[in-house]
Design a protein around this motif. Structure first.
Motif, PDB file in Angstrom:
ATOM      1  N   THR A 128       0.850  -1.191   0.000  1.00  0.00           N
ATOM      2  CA  THR A 128       0.000   0.000   0.000  1.00  0.00           C
ATOM      3  C   THR A 128       0.881   1.235   0.000  1.00  0.00           C
ATOM      4  O   THR A 128       2.086   1.163   0.279  1.00  0.00           O
ATOM      5  N   ARG A 129       0.267   2.374  -0.292  1.00  0.00           N
ATOM      6  CA  ARG A 129       0.975   3.642  -0.221  1.00  0.00           C
ATOM      7  C   ARG A 129       0.114   4.678   0.483  1.00  0.00           C
ATOM      8  O   ARG A 129      -1.109   4.530   0.554  1.00  0.00           O
ATOM      9  N   ILE A 130       0.780   5.695   0.963  1.00  0.00           N
ATOM     10  CA  ILE A 130       0.106   6.784   1.658  1.00  0.00           C
ATOM     11  C   ILE A 130       0.402   8.079   0.914  1.00  0.00           C
ATOM     12  O   ILE A 130       1.567   8.422   0.692  1.00  0.00           O
ATOM     13  N   ALA A 131      -0.652   8.753   0.490  1.00  0.00           N
ATOM     14  CA  ALA A 131      -0.518  10.076  -0.116  1.00  0.00           C
ATOM     15  C   ALA A 131      -0.736  11.124   0.966  1.00  0.00           C
ATOM     16  O   ALA A 131      -1.516  10.909   1.900  1.00  0.00           O
ATOM     17  N   PHE A 132      -0.076  12.261   0.839  1.00  0.00           N
ATOM     18  CA  PHE A 132      -0.203  13.294   1.860  1.00  0.00           C
ATOM     19  C   PHE A 132       0.288  14.624   1.296  1.00  0.00           C
ATOM     20  O   PHE A 132       0.870  14.681   0.211  1.00  0.00           O
ATOM     21  N   VAL A 133       0.052  15.670   2.048  1.00  0.00           N
ATOM     22  CA  VAL A 133       0.509  17.011   1.675  1.00  0.00           C
ATOM     23  C   VAL A 133       1.744  17.337   2.507  1.00  0.00           C
ATOM     24  O   VAL A 133       1.756  17.157   3.728  1.00  0.00           O
ATOM     25  N   MET A 134       2.784  17.820   1.839  1.00  0.00           N
ATOM     26  CA  MET A 134       4.034  18.125   2.534  1.00  0.00           C
ATOM     27  C   MET A 134       4.570  19.480   2.101  1.00  0.00           C
ATOM     28  O   MET A 134       4.429  19.867   0.929  1.00  0.00           O
ATOM     29  N   GLY A 135       5.174  20.147   3.051  1.00  0.00           N
ATOM     30  CA  GLY A 135       5.876  21.391   2.753  1.00  0.00           C
ATOM     31  C   GLY A 135       4.960  22.476   2.232  1.00  0.00           C
ATOM     32  O   GLY A 135       3.924  22.772   2.823  1.00  0.00           O
ATOM     33  N   LEU A 136       5.342  23.055   1.098  1.00  0.00           N
ATOM     34  CA  LEU A 136       4.596  24.170   0.524  1.00  0.00           C
ATOM     35  C   LEU A 136       3.403  23.675  -0.289  1.00  0.00           C
ATOM     36  O   LEU A 136       3.255  23.956  -1.476  1.00  0.00           O
ATOM     37  N   LYS A 137       2.541  22.864   0.359  1.00  0.00           N
ATOM     38  CA  LYS A 137       1.283  22.423  -0.245  1.00  0.00           C
ATOM     39  C   LYS A 137       1.495  21.684  -1.565  1.00  0.00           C
ATOM     40  O   LYS A 137       1.012  22.087  -2.614  1.00  0.00           O
ATOM     41  N   GLN A 138       2.231  20.587  -1.498  1.00  0.00           N
ATOM     42  CA  GLN A 138       2.348  19.689  -2.628  1.00  0.00           C
ATOM     43  C   GLN A 138       2.009  18.276  -2.177  1.00  0.00           C
ATOM     44  O   GLN A 138       2.242  17.901  -1.025  1.00  0.00           O
ATOM     45  N   VAL A 139       1.443  17.488  -3.102  1.00  0.00           N
ATOM     46  CA  VAL A 139       1.028  16.129  -2.793  1.00  0.00           C
ATOM     47  C   VAL A 139       2.168  15.166  -3.095  1.00  0.00           C
ATOM     48  O   VAL A 139       2.751  15.184  -4.187  1.00  0.00           O
ATOM     49  N   TRP A 140       2.471  14.327  -2.124  1.00  0.00           N
ATOM     50  CA  TRP A 140       3.503  13.305  -2.242  1.00  0.00           C
ATOM     51  C   TRP A 140       2.893  11.940  -1.926  1.00  0.00           C
ATOM     52  O   TRP A 140       1.814  11.864  -1.335  1.00  0.00           O
ATOM     53  N   ARG A 141       3.607  10.896  -2.271  1.00  0.00           N
ATOM     54  CA  ARG A 141       3.221   9.554  -1.844  1.00  0.00           C
ATOM     55  C   ARG A 141       4.447   8.826  -1.318  1.00  0.00           C
ATOM     56  O   ARG A 141       5.587   9.123  -1.699  1.00  0.00           O
ATOM     57  N   ILE A 142       4.206   7.844  -0.453  1.00  0.00           N
ATOM     58  CA  ILE A 142       5.287   7.090   0.169  1.00  0.00           C
ATOM     59  C   ILE A 142       4.795   5.674   0.424  1.00  0.00           C
ATOM     60  O   ILE A 142       3.599   5.451   0.648  1.00  0.00           O
ATOM     61  N   ASP A 143       5.685   4.696   0.347  1.00  0.00           N
ATOM     62  CA  ASP A 143       5.311   3.335   0.684  1.00  0.00           C
ATOM     63  C   ASP A 143       4.934   3.252   2.162  1.00  0.00           C
ATOM     64  O   ASP A 143       5.395   4.049   2.981  1.00  0.00           O
ATOM     65  N   SER A 144       4.150   2.243   2.511  1.00  0.00           N
ATOM     66  CA  SER A 144       3.648   2.141   3.877  1.00  0.00           C
ATOM     67  C   SER A 144       4.747   1.911   4.902  1.00  0.00           C
ATOM     68  O   SER A 144       4.540   2.142   6.096  1.00  0.00           O
ATOM     69  N   ASP A 145       5.940   1.483   4.458  1.00  0.00           N
ATOM     70  CA  ASP A 145       7.045   1.291   5.394  1.00  0.00           C
ATOM     71  C   ASP A 145       7.941   2.524   5.498  1.00  0.00           C
ATOM     72  O   ASP A 145       8.965   2.493   6.176  1.00  0.00           O
ATOM     73  N   GLY A 146       7.564   3.614   4.815  1.00  0.00           N
ATOM     74  CA  GLY A 146       8.320   4.858   4.916  1.00  0.00           C
ATOM     75  C   GLY A 146       9.387   5.043   3.866  1.00  0.00           C
ATOM     76  O   GLY A 146      10.158   6.002   3.928  1.00  0.00           O
ATOM     77  N   ALA A 147       9.441   4.168   2.856  1.00  0.00           N
ATOM     78  CA  ALA A 147      10.429   4.277   1.789  1.00  0.00           C
ATOM     79  C   ALA A 147       9.768   4.764   0.502  1.00  0.00           C
ATOM     80  O   ALA A 147       8.549   4.824   0.394  1.00  0.00           O
TER      81      ALA A 147
END
Length: 433
Positions: free
Chosen positions: A157-176
């Motif tokens: 699975t992956r987690i999408a989120f907003v980071m920094g200056l309002k941009q959307v990122w995604r990351i693997d569920s283990d943080g990589a």
């Protein structure tokens, strides 16, 4: 990471690290017991060249919170010959995983460690180095193992989120495997995954309004989501069949929940009509798609409501809570569990926004259960196992993402290089997410 188990002390009774060279009369004795039957010990062993794969799978199984995975040195965990599972009957483990290289993949076997019996096996197409997007194939091996033992995995699975200056990122569920999704030059917020993980919806700020787009993660131009009138659109949620997008449509006089047909890219219309200056936001679908929970300020205080997917039969989902001065305490950002057992949400425990905690309302009984007791916590999103949620918290001193195991209360941080908020957890991702 906060854990409910202590690291095992590995006590080796063999004279050599070459496990295949041991006589059958020997036994490998490791302290591989969990603290309860609910968290059995599991050992992961692999053939030569699969150290990286084994490390990812061990971490995934640990993060599932379903097993105790004792730390084993590579010299012991690497197999140099045929595995004899009966040698592990005295380890205290309940399960034994064997990984061996195969043509274009990995042979995976699961043994009952107490009896040595083979319980399941499969050959899985996967890389042997565990890098970049191909890591998902290795995560799927972890989920296969969890599934063989009767659970639902969350590794692929992956987690999408907003980071920094309002941009959307995604990351693997283990943080990589951190990857930016939204355009570098745009402000973006409120990501949401399609059920199959092929699309990500998010809002982009252009021409003084927030506009919703749906982005194919495999590539291509973002597609604009239609709305019913001028205004900003944000806080999207896909229906379980992926055909409809619910979202908040706002103007100066408040906001309402709307839905749009994603197949035809048309037909946007309102579901809520709560009057001027009221906000209706953050929709979340029930697993069958028949109901939508959302937050509304129609009573003057943010509260959680639920309605049918056509906007009818609207009523309060969670009973109001009050502080010592009889002032209503706001509730925020609901997330409906995939098993339909509960809706988790944020709620202030003190006036003025202090003490914001996570709570669950149980669907059948209406019981409200507190889920977190430290930090300022909000924006929860369920994992596909209905057991874990990702949320934003300030407990580390800045807004970061944390994962909570609802069964044990254990938490772990999902490290990100900048301020992180508004996470959205995907469902299990297939071979071509």
């Amino acid at each position: 990471m906060t854990s409910r188990v202590c690291l095992a002390v590995i006590c080796l009774t063999v004279l050599t690290g070459r496990l295949a060279a041991q006589a059958d009369s020997n036994r490998i004795r490791l302290s591989a017991r969990g603290t309860s039957d609910a968290q059995p010990g599991i050992l992961v062993l692999s053939g030569v060249g699969l150290d990286s794969v084994r490390a990812i799978i061990q971490r995934d199984l640990t993060y599932s919170d379903r097993f105790f995975v004792p730390p084993i040195p590579d010299s012991i965990a690497t197999l140099h010959g045929q595995l004899n599972p009966t040698l592990y009957q005295d380890t205290g483990a309940a399960w034994l995983v064997e990984l061996e290289p195969a043509i274009h993949g990995v042979d995976v076997k699961l043994y009952d460690a107490r009896t040595g019996a083979l319980r399941n096996q499969a050959t899985v197409a996967a890389p042997l180095d565990g890098i970049k997007d191909d890591r998902l194939a290795i995560h799927r091996i972890s989920d296969q193992i969890v599934g063989w033992t009767g659970g639902v995995g969350i590794a692929a699975t992956r987690i999408a989120f907003v980071m920094g200056l309002k941009q959307v990122w995604r990351i693997d569920s283990d943080g990589a495997n951190l990857v930016r999704v939204s355009p570098a030059d745009d402000l973006a917020m409120s990501p949401a995954w399609s059920p199959d993980g092929s699309l990500l919806a998010y809002s982009v700020y252009r021409d003084a309004v927030w506009t919703l787009y749906v982005q194919k993660l495999a590539g291509g131009a973002p597609m604009r989501v239609p709305n019913s009138s001028a205004g900003s659109d944000y806080g999207p949620a896909f229906s379980p069949d992926g055909r409809t997008l619910a979202f908040a449509h706002g103007a100066e006089k408040g906001s309402d929940i709307e839905v749009a047909d994603l197949v035809k890219m048309c037909c946007a219309h309102r579901l809520t009509f709560s009057g001027a200056l009221a906000d209706n936001v953050t929709p979340t679908y029930s697993p069958d798609g028949n109901r939508i929970a959302f937050m509304s300020t129609r009573s003057g205080t943010p509260e959680l409501y639920v309605m049918d997917n056509d906007g009818t039969d609207t009523h309060q989902l969670v009973s109001s809570a009050f502080d010592a001065n009889d002032k209503a305490l706001p509730s925020y950002t609901p997330s409906w569990s995939p098993d339909n057992a509960q809706v988790v949400f944020g709620r202030d425990t003190q006036a003025g926004g202090a003490g914001r905690r996570l709570f669950s309302v149980m669907i059948r009984s209406g019981q409200v259960v507190e889920r977190s007791n430290s930090g300022q916590n909000e924006d929860p999103s369920f994992a596909p196992d209905s057991r874990h949620v990702v949320f934003k918290s300030r407990r580390s001193g800045r807004e970061q993402l944390w994962i909570l195991d609802l069964e044990s209360g254990a938490t772990r941080q999902l490290p990100t290089p900048g301020v992180a908020q508004v996470p959205a957890w995907s469902r299990t991702l297939g071979p071509n997410p």
